[in-house]
Enzyme design. Structure first.
Site, PDB file in Angstrom:
ATOM      1  N   ASP A  97       0.788  -1.235   0.000  1.00 17.78           N
ATOM      2  CA  ASP A  97       0.000   0.000   0.000  1.00 17.78           C
ATOM      3  C   ASP A  97       0.817   1.280   0.000  1.00 17.78           C
ATOM      4  O   ASP A  97       0.343   2.326   0.443  1.00 17.78           O
ATOM      5  CB  ASP A  97      -0.923  -0.011   1.221  1.00 17.78           C
ATOM      6  CG  ASP A  97      -0.155  -0.237   2.511  1.00 17.78           C
ATOM      7  OD1 ASP A  97       1.052   0.024   2.533  1.00 17.78           O
ATOM      8  OD2 ASP A  97      -0.772  -0.690   3.501  1.00 17.78           O
ATOM      9  N   GLU A 119      -0.219  -9.158  -0.863  1.00 20.90           N
ATOM     10  CA  GLU A 119      -0.817  -8.548   0.333  1.00 20.90           C
ATOM     11  C   GLU A 119      -2.038  -7.698  -0.069  1.00 20.90           C
ATOM     12  O   GLU A 119      -2.179  -6.527   0.314  1.00 20.90           O
ATOM     13  CB  GLU A 119       0.195  -7.708   1.130  1.00 20.90           C
ATOM     14  CG  GLU A 119      -0.232  -7.446   2.572  1.00 20.90           C
ATOM     15  CD  GLU A 119       0.747  -6.569   3.342  1.00 20.90           C
ATOM     16  OE1 GLU A 119       0.636  -5.341   3.280  1.00 20.90           O
ATOM     17  OE2 GLU A 119       1.643  -7.136   3.999  1.00 20.90           O
ATOM     18  N   GLU A 133      -2.132   5.231   2.845  1.00 17.83           N
ATOM     19  CA  GLU A 133      -2.076   3.810   2.469  1.00 17.83           C
ATOM     20  C   GLU A 133      -3.442   3.204   2.148  1.00 17.83           C
ATOM     21  O   GLU A 133      -3.560   2.366   1.257  1.00 17.83           O
ATOM     22  CB  GLU A 133      -1.389   3.000   3.579  1.00 17.83           C
ATOM     23  CG  GLU A 133       0.112   3.254   3.709  1.00 17.83           C
ATOM     24  CD  GLU A 133       0.446   4.479   4.561  1.00 17.83           C
ATOM     25  OE1 GLU A 133      -0.484   5.172   5.033  1.00 17.83           O
ATOM     26  OE2 GLU A 133       1.650   4.752   4.739  1.00 17.83           O
ATOM     27  N   HIS A 213       6.262   5.568  12.656  1.00 19.30           N
ATOM     28  CA  HIS A 213       6.534   6.382  11.463  1.00 19.30           C
ATOM     29  C   HIS A 213       5.287   6.907  10.760  1.00 19.30           C
ATOM     30  O   HIS A 213       5.377   7.758   9.887  1.00 19.30           O
ATOM     31  CB  HIS A 213       7.335   5.565  10.445  1.00 19.30           C
ATOM     32  CG  HIS A 213       6.574   4.429   9.840  1.00 19.30           C
ATOM     33  ND1 HIS A 213       5.739   4.586   8.752  1.00 19.30           N
ATOM     34  CD2 HIS A 213       6.490   3.130  10.177  1.00 19.30           C
ATOM     35  CE1 HIS A 213       5.196   3.423   8.464  1.00 19.30           C
ATOM     36  NE2 HIS A 213       5.631   2.515   9.309  1.00 19.30           N
ATOM     37  N   ARG A 215       2.260   8.634   8.931  1.00 24.85           N
ATOM     38  CA  ARG A 215       1.998  10.048   8.653  1.00 24.85           C
ATOM     39  C   ARG A 215       0.901  10.636   9.536  1.00 24.85           C
ATOM     40  O   ARG A 215       0.997  11.785   9.956  1.00 24.85           O
ATOM     41  CB  ARG A 215       1.565  10.207   7.186  1.00 24.85           C
ATOM     42  CG  ARG A 215       2.708  10.539   6.282  1.00 24.85           C
ATOM     43  CD  ARG A 215       2.333  10.337   4.825  1.00 24.85           C
ATOM     44  NE  ARG A 215       3.538   9.976   4.118  1.00 24.85           N
ATOM     45  CZ  ARG A 215       4.276  10.828   3.423  1.00 24.85           C
ATOM     46  NH1 ARG A 215       3.907  12.063   3.277  1.00 24.85           N
ATOM     47  NH2 ARG A 215       5.392  10.422   2.839  1.00 24.85           N
ATOM     48  N   HIS A 246      13.003   5.722  12.876  1.00 27.39           N
ATOM     49  CA  HIS A 246      12.809   5.836  11.424  1.00 27.39           C
ATOM     50  C   HIS A 246      13.529   7.092  10.914  1.00 27.39           C
ATOM     51  O   HIS A 246      13.596   8.094  11.618  1.00 27.39           O
ATOM     52  CB  HIS A 246      11.295   5.922  11.164  1.00 27.39           C
ATOM     53  CG  HIS A 246      10.885   5.694   9.739  1.00 27.39           C
ATOM     54  ND1 HIS A 246      11.075   6.625   8.743  1.00 27.39           N
ATOM     55  CD2 HIS A 246      10.268   4.644   9.147  1.00 27.39           C
ATOM     56  CE1 HIS A 246      10.588   6.159   7.604  1.00 27.39           C
ATOM     57  NE2 HIS A 246      10.089   4.947   7.822  1.00 27.39           N
TER      58      HIS A 246
END
Ligand code: UD1
Ligand code: UDP
Length: 373
Positions: A97, A119, A133, A213, A215, A246
């Protein structure tokens, strides 16, 4: 002989596509296999390519510090044109994604290749969580021809969107193929990353492992996560918190600012994949907003607190290994302390489960494509 092109660009895609690359390469009589990395991630991608000894045929090298979604999407689509027109793949494989996934699907559609989604079918049905995503994977499902779903639930999600069952195969998640292949190798390994952790932590000390991490957690979410970690560190000075941070500057900034002065919080560079598996195994509890770690942890019997409001991976929640805490600092602290203080509760949550597969996903995918040729 069918031409296969696997396209990926970030750390988790590389981990989950690596065993599939190997599986296709093991059948040179059936497949001409090539790998294209967008390098949406650079250092974190290269760590994975090195461990799995994958030499990409094409490297778009597009990562820019602090990149944005607009230019990332445009440059992936634009850069793939020549590669798709030169190699003319019969099947393109994309994963998951990310922006690489969505943009590579669009470019491959323009080229006329058949597109296979590994996936496939994960959903939160919330357009903004995870962002971007959820929309990336919905767009990818719309474009793809063959959908490799990790679980029955993921297949049901696709069927509800009128994707024909004959184009969906339930395989398990390839992350478990990667994990099972690597976990035995890491039991006795020695590496600079592991040696460094052994120097920081005494053998009898408990470890809380943290990653983050997403967003939608940037800004206030990360401020609250860091506040929770500080409270836990102060409440449990004997427990050691290890946080491989990250490389996204939006993660680095608050984490370094709010946590670097605490003596039982250890901020590390992102770890190489085998070192990270070793550390998951060594940890007592995992706090994360990662998708992949939610899939790996049940197979290692590690309780996970997911610092997100939604998950597209309900199987581990149902299995009892994962709890959604969101980014409310009070809830994160309360749930972590409960796991550290209540032995019986901890034992129930740390029972082994394998909701995401048995390590044979890649073989099933390659057999399926073979049956088409
Ligand atoms: C991306 C994916 C996300 C996936 C995550 C895995 C998108 C929109 N997001 O998010 O779905 O869960 O990867 O980690 O596709 N950086 C480096 N070196 C690296 C990697 C990143 O410096 O090796 C820094 C760069 O400044 C880069 C920034 O991190 O611009 C953000 O990278 P990006 O891929 O845009 O977002 P992620 O948060 O990593
Ligand atoms: N991982 C790693 N090193 C680290 C942190 C994570 O190799 O320092 C691995 C982890 O085992 C998992 C994957 O990276 O397979 C998860 O990546 P990430 O959390 O960045 O992305 P997501 O899974 O959320 O898309």
């Amino acid at each position: 002989m069918k031409k296969i092109l696997l396209i990926f660009g970030t750390r988790p895609e590389a981990i989950k596509m690596a065993p599939l690359v190997k599986e296709f390469q093991n059948h040179p009589q059936h497949f001409h296999t090539r790998v294209c990395v967008t390098a949406q991630h650079r250092e974190m991608l290269d760590q994975v390519l090195n461990f799995f000894e994958i030499q990409p045929n094409y490297d778009l090298n597009i990562m820019k510090p602090g990149q944005n979604l607009y230019s990332l999407t445009a440059s992936i689509i634009e850069s793939l044109k020549d590669i798709l027109e030169d190699f003319k793949p019969d099947y393109v494989f994309v994963h998951g994604d990310t922006t690489t996934t969505m943009a590579a699907s669009i470019a491959s559609f323009y080229s006329g290749a058949k597109i296979c989604h590994v996936e496939a079918g994960l959903r939160t049905f919330d357009k903004y969580s995870p962002f971007p995503e959820e929309i990336n994977r919905q767009i990818t499902s719309r474009i793809c021809d063959i959908h490799f779903a990790p679980t029955e639930k993921a297949k049901e999600n696709l069927e509800k969107e009128n994707i024909s069952a004959k184009n969906i195969l339930v395989t398990g998640n390839t992350v478990i193929d990667a994990l099972f292949e690597s976990v035995s190798k890491v039991e006795n390994i020695s590496s600079p990353g592991i040696n460094h952790i052994k120097e920081l932590i005494q053998p009898n000390q408990e470890i809380i492992l943290v990653t983050g991490h997403r967003r939608e957690n940037h800004g206030d979410g990360f401020e609250r996560i860091c506040k929770a970690l500080k409270d836990i560190a102060n409440n449990k000075p004997e427990v050691q918190i290890i946080f491989p941070v990250h490389l996204n500057p939006k993660v680095q900034e608050p984490v370094q600012r709010l946590l670097s002065h605490l003596s039982n919080v250890h901020l590390l560079e992102p770890l190489a994949y085998p070192d990270f598996i070793w550390l998951m195994n060594r940890s007592k509890v995992i706090l994360t907003d990662s998708g992949g770690i939610q899939e790996e942890a049940p197979s290692l019997g590690k309780p996970v607190l997911v610092m997100r409001d939604t998950t597209e991976r309900p199987e581990a929640v149902e299995a009892g290994t994962v709890i959604l805490t969101g980014t409310d600092d009070a809830i994160i602290v309360k749930e972590t302390l409960k796991l550290l203080n209540d032995k019986n509760y901890y034992n129930t949550m740390s029972a082994l489960h394998n909701p995401y597969g048995d390590g044979t996903a890649c073989r099933k995918i390659v057999d399926f494509i073979k049956s088409k040729t």
